[in-house]
Design an enzyme around this catalytic site. Structure first.
Site, PDB file in Angstrom:
ATOM      1  N   VAL A  63       0.811  -1.222   0.000  1.00 24.56           N
ATOM      2  CA  VAL A  63       0.000   0.000   0.000  1.00 24.56           C
ATOM      3  C   VAL A  63       0.849   1.279   0.000  1.00 24.56           C
ATOM      4  O   VAL A  63       0.369   2.349  -0.373  1.00 24.56           O
ATOM      5  CB  VAL A  63      -1.005   0.041   1.174  1.00 24.56           C
ATOM      6  CG1 VAL A  63      -2.062  -1.024   1.017  1.00 24.56           C
ATOM      7  CG2 VAL A  63      -0.313  -0.046   2.533  1.00 24.56           C
ATOM      8  N   TYR A 154       2.723   3.694  16.378  1.00 25.26           N
ATOM      9  CA  TYR A 154       1.452   3.075  15.960  1.00 25.26           C
ATOM     10  C   TYR A 154       0.275   3.960  16.378  1.00 25.26           C
ATOM     11  O   TYR A 154      -0.625   4.238  15.583  1.00 25.26           O
ATOM     12  CB  TYR A 154       1.359   1.689  16.604  1.00 25.26           C
ATOM     13  CG  TYR A 154       0.109   0.906  16.273  1.00 25.26           C
ATOM     14  CD1 TYR A 154      -0.020   0.272  15.042  1.00 25.26           C
ATOM     15  CD2 TYR A 154      -0.937   0.786  17.194  1.00 25.26           C
ATOM     16  CE1 TYR A 154      -1.161  -0.461  14.734  1.00 25.26           C
ATOM     17  CE2 TYR A 154      -2.077   0.064  16.901  1.00 25.26           C
ATOM     18  CZ  TYR A 154      -2.182  -0.569  15.664  1.00 25.26           C
ATOM     19  OH  TYR A 154      -3.312  -1.287  15.373  1.00 25.26           O
TER      20      TYR A 154
END
Ligand code: NAP
Length: 246
Positions: A63, A154
């Site tokens: 991606v 994250y």
């Protein structure tokens, strides 16, 4: 709720939450393209979608790579038709304390989650706008809402994805395109399988409903957000998390 005649593209669809969402959308009537770094996983999901009587295609792409993403989106359009539903779900995570985190780790986590969503959305959004219908669903996390230790990059990436969701939702609302996020709590998938058993046990013990989440718990929310019935839901963060973040 029916998704009859729709075409969905799910990134990270070769495993965990993405696979479960692919099968749930297929059960609701959608054809599903499955994009993943892991082509074997994507093929397994695509085969399960076909078993449910829906068309599917498995695509290998990173991606982060816009060329690969555009090529994959073109193949989906050729084989299944224009993408109506995009789930930006590809992701990865590992535990690392902030002092030990490297610049490469920081860049990788932000890139896969945030730039990945940017690339995939760019590849399909013009068609959604032109057809005046679209559903974009971004997989965030409770880490992006409440933070998470040993996962600072994250949590930053997932908070970024929530900002992306809200900004894009405002821009695309006039065109019949909704943009929402799902923010899972602790879900039993290959991503969390690698966590130390004592940490898993600690996490599960802190969940008010008293059990770990399953990918299917997220897939139900995804199916709703993808539906016609959710046309008045946009810019929202739906968080199936067993009460672990309120
Ligand atoms: P998973 O089972 O590991 O699935 C993630 C999939 O994404 C894997 O197949 C992975 O391929 C793929 N992927 C990773 N990087 C990619 C890239 N650059 N391009 C294309 N595909 C890529 O994990 P999951 O738990 O289902 O996670 C799905 C999403 O949910 C992620 O965004 C994750 O952050 C989010 N989430 C998970 C939890 C949880 O507790 N499990 C909680 C909150 C949010 P490889 O295996 O080859 O890397």
């Amino acid at each position: 709720m029916t998704l009859q005649g729709r075409v969905a593209l799910i990134t990270g669809g070769g495993s965990g939450i993405g696979r479960s969402s692919a099968l749930r959308l297929a059960r609701a009537g959608s054809d599903v393209a499955v994009l993943d770094l892991n082509l074997d996983g994507a093929k397994q999901t695509a085969a399960q979608v076909s078993t449910l009587g829906r068309r599917s295609v498995a695509l290998e792409a990173n991606v982060v790579n816009s060329v690969e993403v555009r090529a994959a989106a073109a193949r989906v359009e050729q084989e299944l038709g224009p993408v109506d539903i995009l789930m930006n779900n590809a992701g990865l995570a590992w535990l690392v304390s902030f002092p030990d985190m490297t610049e490469e780790e920081w860049d990788r986590l932000l890139s896969v989650h945030v730039k990945g969503a940017f690339n995939c959305t760019k590849a399909v959004v013009d068609g959604m706008i032109a057809r005046r219908w679209g559903r974009i669903i971004n997989t965030a996390s409770i880490a992006g809402l409440g933070g998470m230790g040993r996962s600072v990059a994250y949590a930053t990436a997932k908070a970024g994805l929530i900002g992306f969701t809200k900004g894009l939702a405002r821009e695309l609302a006039p065109y019949g395109v909704t943009v929402n996020a799902v923010a899972p709590g602790f879900i039993d998938t290959p991503m969390t399988d690698t966590w130390p058993p004592e940490l898993r046990a600690q996490r599960v013990a802190s969940i008010p409903v008293g059990r770990v989440g399953l990918p299917e718990d997220i897939a139900e929310a995804v199916a709703y957000l993808a539906s016609e019935e959710a046309s008045y839901m946009t810019g929202q963060v739906v968080s199936p998390n067993g009460g672990s973040y309120m």
